[in-house]
Design a protein around this motif. Structure first.
Motif, PDB file in Angstrom:
ATOM      1  N   UNK A  66       0.809  -1.215   0.000  1.00  0.00           N
ATOM      2  CA  UNK A  66       0.000   0.000   0.000  1.00  0.00           C
ATOM      3  C   UNK A  66       0.843   1.265   0.000  1.00  0.00           C
ATOM      4  N   UNK A  67       1.908   1.289   0.810  1.00  0.00           N
ATOM      5  CA  UNK A  67       2.804   2.453   0.831  1.00  0.00           C
ATOM      6  C   UNK A  67       3.452   2.644  -0.535  1.00  0.00           C
ATOM      7  N   UNK A 116       8.712   4.655   5.407  1.00  0.00           N
ATOM      8  CA  UNK A 116       7.445   4.019   5.760  1.00  0.00           C
ATOM      9  C   UNK A 116       7.453   2.534   5.399  1.00  0.00           C
ATOM     10  N   UNK A 117       8.104   2.189   4.287  1.00  0.00           N
ATOM     11  CA  UNK A 117       8.193   0.778   3.910  1.00  0.00           C
ATOM     12  C   UNK A 117       8.967  -0.014   4.947  1.00  0.00           C
ATOM     13  N   UNK A 173       6.777  -0.473   7.882  1.00  0.00           N
ATOM     14  CA  UNK A 173       5.807  -1.528   7.576  1.00  0.00           C
ATOM     15  C   UNK A 173       6.468  -2.901   7.608  1.00  0.00           C
ATOM     16  N   UNK A 174       7.712  -2.967   7.119  1.00  0.00           N
ATOM     17  CA  UNK A 174       8.437  -4.238   7.185  1.00  0.00           C
ATOM     18  C   UNK A 174       8.694  -4.640   8.631  1.00  0.00           C
ATOM     19  N   UNK A 175       8.948  -3.644   9.481  1.00  0.00           N
ATOM     20  CA  UNK A 175       9.101  -3.930  10.908  1.00  0.00           C
ATOM     21  C   UNK A 175       7.814  -4.522  11.473  1.00  0.00           C
ATOM     22  N   UNK A 176       6.680  -3.995  11.015  1.00  0.00           N
ATOM     23  CA  UNK A 176       5.399  -4.563  11.444  1.00  0.00           C
ATOM     24  C   UNK A 176       5.273  -6.009  10.999  1.00  0.00           C
ATOM     25  N   UNK A 177       5.707  -6.283   9.771  1.00  0.00           N
ATOM     26  CA  UNK A 177       5.646  -7.656   9.264  1.00  0.00           C
ATOM     27  C   UNK A 177       6.562  -8.573  10.055  1.00  0.00           C
ATOM     28  N   UNK A 185       1.239   6.085  12.092  1.00  0.00           N
ATOM     29  CA  UNK A 185       0.209   5.197  11.541  1.00  0.00           C
ATOM     30  C   UNK A 185       0.831   3.867  11.130  1.00  0.00           C
ATOM     31  N   UNK A 186       2.008   3.942  10.484  1.00  0.00           N
ATOM     32  CA  UNK A 186       2.693   2.699  10.112  1.00  0.00           C
ATOM     33  C   UNK A 186       3.157   1.953  11.356  1.00  0.00           C
TER      34      UNK A 186
END
Length: 852
Positions: free
Chosen positions: A43-44, A270-271, A274-278, A731-732
């Motif tokens: 999405x980012x 941001x990617x 987001x990768x940290x979230x993954x 948000x991320x």
């Protein structure tokens, strides 16, 4: 075409799919963690791609033509104007800062855009309130020119439409509010409200004098419907026809290179978040797979007893996990594909950005690949138990029988591939390398902390309190939740603490402004003929203040060691020094806030070939050393200077600092303006604000041509932008919190079987639900505290590096932010742990004992 036959699939895959479809329990958290991470990454990337396409589609409108050429402190020559007019339609605007003041002297800095109302805008439309034609809104009536103003200026000066203002020597009347302008993005970020006026009105202000900082922008719309290649060829022909013009050229397919580069960097940031979230959700993947192996333990044992090899059993288990992962990845890509459409209108409204929502195949590919690699990293070790453990061990549930080294090696290879993918897809190789190194260090640190915690818990003397004894035993026993909890909590809290401390450092710059540690004002465009009078004025207004002033011109580097800058490769950190015009000065002595680190300073009476002193980091980034030559274009005149020294500049002082300082003889006869700073303290913030207001008001009255820039307001503008960017980062980061919570929930769920046995036995011996809840609360509290302490150190280190190395501002540790984040993490950990074990606490011993 023959219909698909399920029975035609290989036996192992057929068995795996039937088993998965018949019993998909336990994969909900697994799928959620992958979906969230893949959706965020794709999405980012899709949103960034949509912005890029929007910029490309609206390039002509944003730029105001097919190509633009901007000059500082000078306009096009007749020859240049004729060259452009012969090839298309020419329109010109002028941009500069000035002071707008009321009759009583109250003043505010404004960003002037002077246009020709008859031809502006060439594309798009200006939105005015009330909706008057632009020529009528900007026309001269009753001896005063009309202006269109940003509504912020009306509020700042407490005026309404029709109230007179003075800008320079001209009386002007705000007739309409400026709601939007089609070429706003091409103008960059301003620190004051916009004022649009006619070019005739700008001439009447008297602000445009030799050496004043005014940017003249010529926009050219080529004849016919030309391609991007034709526009590029036109820009190259203009550079070839006027090699010494010294202008900054832009094309419609590259409207704002700096904005595009910042967008690229922020997208990467941001990617990575987001990768940290993954990755944070990877613990949930591992726990889900471990729970899956536990549930299928008897089935795997039966398969092996019937003759299935370990490889066959492993393949069946892997097929089921990868089928669930494929479903999660596809669902994540579908959600990620919707993000550009969902966010496009919000971006248009909030930031006036041209978003053209579209699918991004490249982002989807990387998102899917990231999801696949993370699945393999966290799923292979627990899946290895299905291969390595013999039938008897499976039936006895003996975890020590597994030899998992080959699967851990496979997970390690997947981790290496993930790191390589991060580097390969990174627009900023250094940032990608930092992320990979930091992630590896964080994982090693957290896993090491978990191992040490387990060892220490086992080595501690047995406490007399049975609840504490049970808590410590749960920390170190086989299949302990400690590793999963420490990693999940630690990664998420590290990210949160780093973001909080970075924001705190930015806010601290405003506090430094209040404390008088940095200059209160910059005063620009002070004519050198008025320098002495203005210096005396400042000393009179604020006795004892620290006042500094230096000559200032604008110029740009055009050659480095005889090579045009367009043909040299420089590191990302110093590209900004080559983008457009930079401030230059000359000085007989080493400037304040600078330290000579190489070479020697010239004599005060030096009268030889031009010399220059460069900021050390910029010189190194450009590959320059002592004795090398650079060519600069200042006010349309090119000068070659030899590098005489290198300086280390303290940019955090906010004082007068320049990348290039020349020997005085280089520009002694050039027209230039003086740049002033003044710094002073005050017993209270209120007293300081009162002094600031009085000084700005008196300076605008007595020196209307000089622009005052209050540093605190400039920092507040930067702080606002940083806050908007931080909102996106938070948000991320929120996604990382969600995946970490899911991972914690899956960890608790995977340990329920062992806890159920313990709870049944302890309840039979007289333990109450409250007694067990206290024991479990102590366990989760100790593990959460250990993870929080590690995260506090790691997050502080990451924030320090970002603030000092990337942002170049002072680092300030916020005890409040650190304690609040730690307390919230502990509360969530204990609460989630108890909520997850509530089913265990609520079981009655009798039925469970009959099933043991």
């Amino acid at each position: 075409m023959r219909a698909f036959r399920f029975n035609a699939l290989p036996f192992g895959l057929r068995f795996a799919l039937r088993d998965l479809l018949g019993d998909p329990r336990g994969f909900a958290i697994f799928i959620a963690c992958i979906v969230i991470g893949v959706a965020a990454i794709s999405g980012v990337s899709g949103l960034s791609r949509s912005l890029e396409q929007g910029l490309a589609r609206e390039g002509r409108t944003i730029l105001g033509g097919d190509a633009s050429f901007s000059l500082v402190a000078r306009e096009l020559s007749p020859e240049q104007r004729a060259f452009f007019a012969a090839r298309g339609r020419l329109s010109e605007i002028a941009l500069m800062r000035a002071m707008a003041r009321r009759d009583d002297g109250e003043a505010a800095m404004v960003e002037i855009k002077a246009v020709d109302p008859a031809t502006y805008p060439a594309f798009g439309a200006v939105a005015l309130d009330p909706a008057l034609p632009l020529p009528e809104a900007l026309a001269e009536k009753d001896g005063a020119f009309g202006i269109a103003v940003d509504p912020i200026l009306l509020a700042r000066l407490d005026i309404k439409l029709g109230d007179p203002l003075m800008i320079g020597a001209a009386r002007v009347t705000p007739r309409v509010k400026l709601e939007s302008e089609p070429d706003k993005l091409a103008g960059g970020v301003g620190f004051g409200p916009r004022v649009m006026m006619s070019r005739a009105a700008l001439a009447a202000t008297g602000l445009v004098t030799p050496g004043s900082v005014v940017r003249h922008v010529a926009r050219v719309t080529l004849n016919g419907n030309v391609s991007d290649e034709a526009v590029k060829a036109f820009a190259q022909s203009a550079d070839a026809a006027f090699p010494q013009a010294g202008w900054e050229a832009r094309r419609r397919d590259a409207v704002s290179p700096q904005f595009s580069r910042n967008l690229e960097r922020f997208t990467q940031l941001l990617t990575l978040v987001a990768l940290t979230a993954l990755v944070a959700g990877g613990a949930g993947v591992a726990n889900a797979v471990q729970g899956f192996v536990e549930r299928k333990r008897m089935q795997f044992a039966i398969l092996k007893a019937l003759g299935a090899t370990g490889s066959r059993v492993f393949a069946i288990a892997l097929a089921q996990v990868m089928a669930a992962a494929a479903f999660a990845i596809l669902l994540g890509l579908a959600v990620g594909a919707l993000i550009p459409w969902a966010a496009s209108e919000a971006l248009r409204q909030a930031a006036d950005l041209p978003v053209s929502a579209a699918l991004d195949a490249r982002g989807a590919f990387y998102g899917a690949l990231y999801g696949l690699l993370v699945t393999l990293i966290f799923a292979l070790p627990p899946l290895g138990r299905a291969h390595e453990i013999p039938v008897a061990a499976l039936l006895r549930d003996d975890p020590r029988a597994a030899r998992l080294w080959r699967y851990r090696a496979g997970a390690a290879l997947a981790a290496i591939a993930l790191g390589a993918l991060v580097m390969l897809s990174s627009s900023d190789l250094k940032l990608g390398a930092y992320y990979v190194a930091t992630s590896v260090a964080a994982f090693a640190l957290l896993r090491g902390a978990a191992w040490i915690t387990m060892r220490v818990a086992r080595a501690l003397p047995r406490p007399r309190d049975a609840r504490l004894r049970l808590a410590l035993a749960n920390i170190w026993r086989p299949k302990s939740l400690t590793p999963a909890l420490v990693v999940s909590i630690g990664l998420t809290q590290t990210l949160l603490i780093a973001l909080a401390l970075v924001e705190g450092a930015i806010h601290n710059e405003l506090e430094r402004a209040d404390a008088g540690e940095i200059p209160n004002f910059f005063f620009i465009d002070a004519p050198k003929t008025q320098a002495r009078a203005f210096n005396d004025f400042l000393a009179e207004q604020v006795p004892g203040a620290k006042i500094e002033h230096v000559p200032m011109m604008r110029g740009r580097i055009v050659e480095v060691k005889g090579v045009p800058v367009e043909r040299i490769t420089v590191v990302d950190d110093v590209k900004w020094a080559l983008e457009g015009d930079r401030g230059v000065t000359f000085s007989a002595t080493v400037p304040a806030n600078s330290q000579l680190v190489a070479g020697e300073w010239w004599a005060a009476d030096y009268d030889g070939p031009p010399l220059v002193s460069l900021e050390q980091r910029i010189a190194e980034g450009l590959g320059l050393s002592l004795g090398d030559e650079i060519k600069v274009n200042v006010l349309g005149r090119e000068t070659v200077a030899r590098v005489a020294s290198l300086r280390k500049v303290d940019w955090r002082s906010y004082g007068i600092n320049f990348v290039m300082v020349f020997s005085p003889n280089t520009f002694a006869k050039a027209p230039y303006m003086e740049l002033f700073t003044i710094a002073y303290g005050a017993p209270t913030v209120a007293a300081r604000d009162a002094t600031d207001a009085k000084l700005a008001r008196e300076a605008a009255k007595r020196f209307p041509m000089i622009v005052s820039v209050r540093v605190k307001e400039a920092l507040a503008a930067v702080d606002k932008i940083a806050g908007q960017l931080a909102l996106a980062a938070r948000a991320a980061a929120g996604l990382a919190i969600v995946t970490a919570v899911l991972a914690l929930a899956s960890a608790v769920a995977s340990g329920q079987r062992a806890r159920l046995h313990d709870a049944v036995v302890l309840k039979t011996l007289g333990a109450t639900r409250r007694w067990l809840a206290t024991a479990y609360g102590l366990e989760f509290g100790v593990v959460g505290l250990v993870a929080s302490l590690i995260a506090l150190a790691a997050g502080t280190g990451a924030a320090y590096a970002m603030v000092t190395l990337l942002m170049k501002i002072d680092f300030a540790f916020s005890v409040t932010a650190a304690l609040a984040t730690t307390a919230a993490t502990l509360a969530v950990t204990i609460g989630l742990g108890l909520a997850g074990t509530w089913r265990v606490l609520s079981r009655r011993p009798g039925p469970e004992l009959r099933e043991l």
